[in-house]
Design an enzyme around this catalytic site. Structure first.
Site, mmCIF file in Angstrom:
data_model
loop_
_atom_site.group_PDB
_atom_site.id
_atom_site.type_symbol
_atom_site.label_atom_id
_atom_site.label_comp_id
_atom_site.label_asym_id
_atom_site.label_seq_id
_atom_site.Cartn_x
_atom_site.Cartn_y
_atom_site.Cartn_z
ATOM 1 N N ARG A 74 -87.740 26.644 -1.178
ATOM 2 C CA ARG A 74 -87.055 25.357 -0.920
ATOM 3 C C ARG A 74 -87.708 24.301 -1.787
ATOM 4 O O ARG A 74 -88.880 23.962 -1.611
ATOM 5 C CB ARG A 74 -87.165 25.008 0.567
ATOM 6 C CG ARG A 74 -86.466 23.731 0.933
ATOM 7 C CD ARG A 74 -85.364 23.977 1.931
ATOM 8 N NE ARG A 74 -84.729 22.716 2.278
ATOM 9 C CZ ARG A 74 -84.689 22.239 3.500
ATOM 10 N NH1 ARG A 74 -85.222 22.902 4.501
ATOM 11 N NH2 ARG A 74 -84.080 21.100 3.748
ATOM 12 N N GLN A 110 -79.483 13.294 18.320
ATOM 13 C CA GLN A 110 -79.968 12.904 19.642
ATOM 14 C C GLN A 110 -80.585 14.033 20.462
ATOM 15 O O GLN A 110 -81.536 13.801 21.194
ATOM 16 C CB GLN A 110 -78.837 12.240 20.439
ATOM 17 C CG GLN A 110 -78.663 10.780 20.073
ATOM 18 C CD GLN A 110 -77.504 10.141 20.793
ATOM 19 O OE1 GLN A 110 -76.500 9.820 20.174
ATOM 20 N NE2 GLN A 110 -77.614 9.965 22.078
ATOM 21 N N HIS A 141 -90.312 13.218 4.236
ATOM 22 C CA HIS A 141 -90.149 12.641 5.572
ATOM 23 C C HIS A 141 -90.533 11.168 5.611
ATOM 24 O O HIS A 141 -90.080 10.439 6.481
ATOM 25 C CB HIS A 141 -90.966 13.424 6.605
ATOM 26 C CG HIS A 141 -90.316 14.722 6.982
ATOM 27 N ND1 HIS A 141 -88.959 14.838 7.241
ATOM 28 C CD2 HIS A 141 -90.814 15.965 7.153
ATOM 29 C CE1 HIS A 141 -88.672 16.087 7.532
ATOM 30 N NE2 HIS A 141 -89.776 16.794 7.477
ATOM 31 N N GLU A 160 -89.536 18.317 1.263
ATOM 32 C CA GLU A 160 -89.619 17.374 2.392
ATOM 33 C C GLU A 160 -90.999 16.713 2.537
ATOM 34 O O GLU A 160 -91.328 16.165 3.574
ATOM 35 C CB GLU A 160 -89.220 18.074 3.711
ATOM 36 C CG GLU A 160 -87.795 17.786 4.147
ATOM 37 C CD GLU A 160 -86.710 18.448 3.282
ATOM 38 O OE1 GLU A 160 -87.054 19.237 2.375
ATOM 39 O OE2 GLU A 160 -85.526 18.141 3.478
ATOM 40 N N TYR A 208 -93.950 18.224 2.484
ATOM 41 C CA TYR A 208 -94.978 19.056 3.105
ATOM 42 C C TYR A 208 -96.020 19.508 2.060
ATOM 43 O O TYR A 208 -95.952 19.126 0.895
ATOM 44 C CB TYR A 208 -94.332 20.258 3.804
ATOM 45 C CG TYR A 208 -93.559 19.889 5.060
ATOM 46 C CD1 TYR A 208 -94.213 19.310 6.146
ATOM 47 C CD2 TYR A 208 -92.193 20.107 5.163
ATOM 48 C CE1 TYR A 208 -93.527 18.965 7.298
ATOM 49 C CE2 TYR A 208 -91.489 19.769 6.320
ATOM 50 C CZ TYR A 208 -92.161 19.196 7.387
ATOM 51 O OH TYR A 208 -91.476 18.858 8.523
HETATM 52 FE FE1 SF4 Z 1 -78.032 17.579 16.519
HETATM 53 FE FE2 SF4 Z 1 -75.931 18.387 17.926
HETATM 54 FE FE3 SF4 Z 1 -76.139 15.821 17.213
HETATM 55 FE FE4 SF4 Z 1 -75.598 17.747 15.423
HETATM 56 S S1 SF4 Z 1 -74.311 17.086 17.130
HETATM 57 S S2 SF4 Z 1 -77.076 16.112 15.178
HETATM 58 S S3 SF4 Z 1 -76.835 19.421 16.182
HETATM 59 S S4 SF4 Z 1 -77.494 16.923 18.569
#
Ligand code: SF4
Ligand code: NAP
Length: 683
Positions: A217, A347, A255, A167, A169
């Site tokens: 990873r 979100q 990223h 990613e 890092y």
């Molecule tokens: Fe994140 Fe929940 Fe949306 Fe999945 S459904 S991307 S876990 S907020």
């Protein structure tokens, strides 16, 4: 036992221990790592996932020293005192029969803090801080910090560690010339650049002994122009196996890459082919170290498929286990339809993290809140009416019924779902249909009585003598009052997304909020050609190539031609889409740019004529211009619908407002589901 998921549920023998199945809960930063006061919540959060049957949990990233911090005072494991605090987490997971590994995360130049260090003094595009270039002694100090962190993790009761090498890092920064300009033994040839991860894995293994899981990873596809070549990635995989890695996990994309890797518009299992390519290489060399594949695996069926076709030995699910802690248990019980599916919206998880808020989940507000948001059976069964079966009403109704209350759910439309019925029709948002499937199952399981095509009237509700009425009646489209908007060529977003009204070749969209962007995406995509449902088309659209052919696996994007000519407008000056999700807004903007959507801010809507929309600019209303078009689509936001409130309150009925009916300006499924669930948990 006969199961549709024989590969997923098969145990995995690691020699010194056996994992019960092939599900690894991938590392996901929740913010609970960053304060000791959150440790009880973190213990409860992981214990719930262990109880749900996940094979191996990996924690969010912990820094091995302060130079490694992702941000000031980020969670760090560098002392025995800190290790003692972790005991509550490992004990809680073990008490549920689970296993847990600690991720060691050194962010290098991605650190959002002034102490950050890197192989070379090259600032990243995602942090305002320029890293300090490490001396050879400084590098040795970082390696020792990794080793100390791993030893402390073992002391703290962890079953293993994951060394974060992807990613973009710290470790990744040594691997490629993009970020490593050194000329000493840590730079120059690839053998020198890969020295750091190999040393770390080897010395970690020496420190923790043979019976401790060490996951590495590995970035298999950097998605940056001068990223690793494929032979380099293979060479590294073989070297870390030799150095003592128990499992290799897949990392996709730095990223700073300009290719989406986990957003909802990314096809399911979009990168499993990369892990398969690596697995084939290792098997050809006689190496059978288990490989984990990752990214957009969100149902047991997809997970089973990628395991059955030989892409990997395990699957990593991170967000799907935020969405449903019982993912594995439900798959095992043959109840996959009962899984609350992650819709990859970011979100409430990543967007929160990037805003320094604790992560949760849009479809499961209990994620990360297990100690405070409890759904407990009611001691006194009462009668509730919930009016409106959008996300807020569905969450409230099913939570109330789960607690043992009697619930009538009224919906004026012929189906449940509210605004989600539009969202799921937008190319790249097909996942939203899963939430509706989940709620349908929840309605059946909890016994909510659903009344469709039923516009609840105040008098009828009063006559029913409900204990409480919850108004989740949602919103109506805002009237922008543009002269000429009554013309036949003017449509609302509801006409377009829900009622399939015909739309012309040239379109102007009024309003560039989330829905304006959705409508634009819908209109530039030919019906049935959502790239999200066609992996090859999606890879071409974003310029993802075989890393064996192109270093880093990125080429020029080749998007399909737009289905229409679209102009997207807003009155505010400045960049369009500013209010979109922190981690996804750039994807929506880039997707529309690829479809040549013209985006214009700072306009006034003067009038609509059969020829098009006449606009001017700024407060002086200057530079009048006709944007010729066949159709104008109004996406000017919403107003709350709460007509029932006044008569119900006047009649003495207890009323609660939730979702868009409560606050249309913030109409948002995350808030709606959270508010509905919390209210129902408290009544
Ligand atoms: Fe994140 Fe929940 Fe949306 Fe999945 S459904 S991307 S876990 S907020
Ligand atoms: P919104 O985000 O509030 O956007 C409304 C748009 O209409 C803005 O561009 C606004 O910009 C414009 N507008 C407001 N009043 C106007 C008026 N009187 N005349 C003309 N234009 C006007 O609302 P939305 O797009 O309907 O989305 C609603 C909610 O759904 C959002 O808050 C979001 O949470 C959610 N959603 C999000 C996404 C996503 O993130 N991808 C997708 C869909 C929905 P100006 O005032 O500058 O013109």
């Amino acid at each position: 036992m006969i199961t549709p998921y024989p590969h997923l549920l098969a145990p995995l023998d690691l020699g010194f221990t056996t994992l019960p199945n092939r599900v690894l809960m991938g590392s996901m930063h929740t913010g609970l790592e960053d304060g000791r006061k959150h440790f009880p919540a973190m213990a409860a959060y992981f214990a719930e996932r262990a109880r749900g049957g996940v094979g191996l949990i990996v924690t969010g990233g912990f820094a091995p020293n302060i130079e490694a911090w992702a941000k000031p005072f980020a969670g760090t494991l560098a002392t025995s005192g800190a290790a003692r605090r972790h005991r509550q987490v490992t004990d809680a997971v073990h008490a549920e029969g689970g296993r847990i590994a600690l991720q060691i995360l050194h962010t290098g130049r991605y650190g959002y803090q002034p102490l950050c260090v890197a192989p070379s003094r090259i600032q990243s595009p995602i942090s305002p801080f320029t890293p300090r270039e490490l001396s050879a002694r400084g590098i040795e100090r970082q390696i020792r910090a990794f080793v100390r962190c791993a030893r402390l993790a073992r002391d703290a009761g962890y079953d293993g560690v994951e060394v974060m090498g992807s990613e973009g890092y710290f470790i990744n920064q040594f691997l490629v010339t993009h970020t490593n300009h050194r000329s000493d033994e840590w730079g120059g040839t690839y053998e020198n650049r890969m020295r750091l991860p190999v040393e770390i894995v080897q010395r970690v293994r020496e420190a923790v002994g043979a019976d401790f899981i060490v996951i590495y990873r590995l970035s298999m596809l950097d998605l940056i122009p001068d990223g690793s070549s494929w032979p380099e990635a293979v060479l590294l995989a073989k070297a870390v196996v030799k150095a003592g890695a128990t499992i290799i996990n897949t990392g996709i994309g730095w990223h700073e890459a300009r290719v989406p890797t986990i957003a909802t518009s990314v096809p399911r299992g979009a990168f499993a082919w990369v892990t398969k390519k690596m697995r084939d290489e290792l098997h050809a060399a006689g190496i059978t170290t288990p490989l984990v594949t990752s990214n957009r695996i969100n149902t047991p069926a997809v997970a089973e498929q990628v395991l059955a076709d030989g892409s990997a030995d395990m699957v990593s699910l991170a967000r799907p286990l935020l969405a449903d802690a019982d993912f594995v248990a439900k798959a095992r019980a043959g109840r996959a339809d009962d899984i609350n599916t992650c819709i990859a919206c970011n979100q409430a998880c990543l967007d929160h993290t990037f805003k320094n808020r604790l992560a949760s989940c849009l479809v499961n507000p209990r994620a990360g809140q297990e100690t405070v948001l409890r759904i407990v059976p009611t001691l006194q069964r009462r009668r509730f009416a919930v009016v409106g079966a959008g996300p807020a009403g569905l969450a409230a109704a099913t939570t109330l019924a789960e607690r043992g209350h009697e619930v009538d759910l009224y919906e004026s439309a012929p189906q449940i779902g509210g605004q989600f019925n539009m969202a799921r029709r937008v190319p790249g948002k097909e996942e939203f249909a899963e939430t509706l499937r989940y709620f349908r199952r929840r309605i059946d399981a909890t016994g909510v009585r659903v009344h469709l095509n039923a516009r609840a009237a105040a008098q009828a509700l009063i006559g029913q003598r409900y204990d409480t009425v919850i108004l989740a009646t949602g919103v109506s489209a805002r009237d922008p009052r543009i002269p000429g908007q009554d013309g036949a060529q003017v449509l609302s977003y509801i006409d377009v997304l829900l009622h399939d009204k015909p739309v012309g070749e040239r379109v102007v969209i009024v309003g560039a909020g989330g829905i304006g962007f959705d409508v634009a995406e819908f209109l530039v995509t030919a019906p049935g050609h959502s790239p999200t449902l066609n992996l090859q088309a999606w890879l071409a659209e974003w310029g993802v190539a075989d890393p064996a052919a192109v270093r880093g696996g990125v080429v020029r994007p080749r998007p399909a031609a737009p289905a229409r000519q679209v102009t997207l407008l807003q009155r505010k000056a400045g960049k369009l889409g500013k209010g979109l999700g922190k981690t996804t807004g750039w994807i929506h903007r880039a997707a529309l740019q690829m479809k040549q959507v013209e985006m214009i801010g700072g306009v006034n809507y003067e009038r609509i004529t059969p020829a098009g929309l006449f606009i001017t600019y700024g407060e002086q209303r200057r530079d009048g211009q006709l944007i010729e078009c066949d159709t104008v689509v109004l996406c000017a936001g919403q107003e709350p619908m709460r007509d029932l409130q006044a008569p119900l309150v006047a009649a003495g009925v207890r009323v609660h407002l939730i979702g868009g009916a409560d606050e249309a300006a913030e109409l948002d499924a995350k808030r709606a589901i959270d508010q509905g669930t919390r209210l129902a948990a408290s009544l």
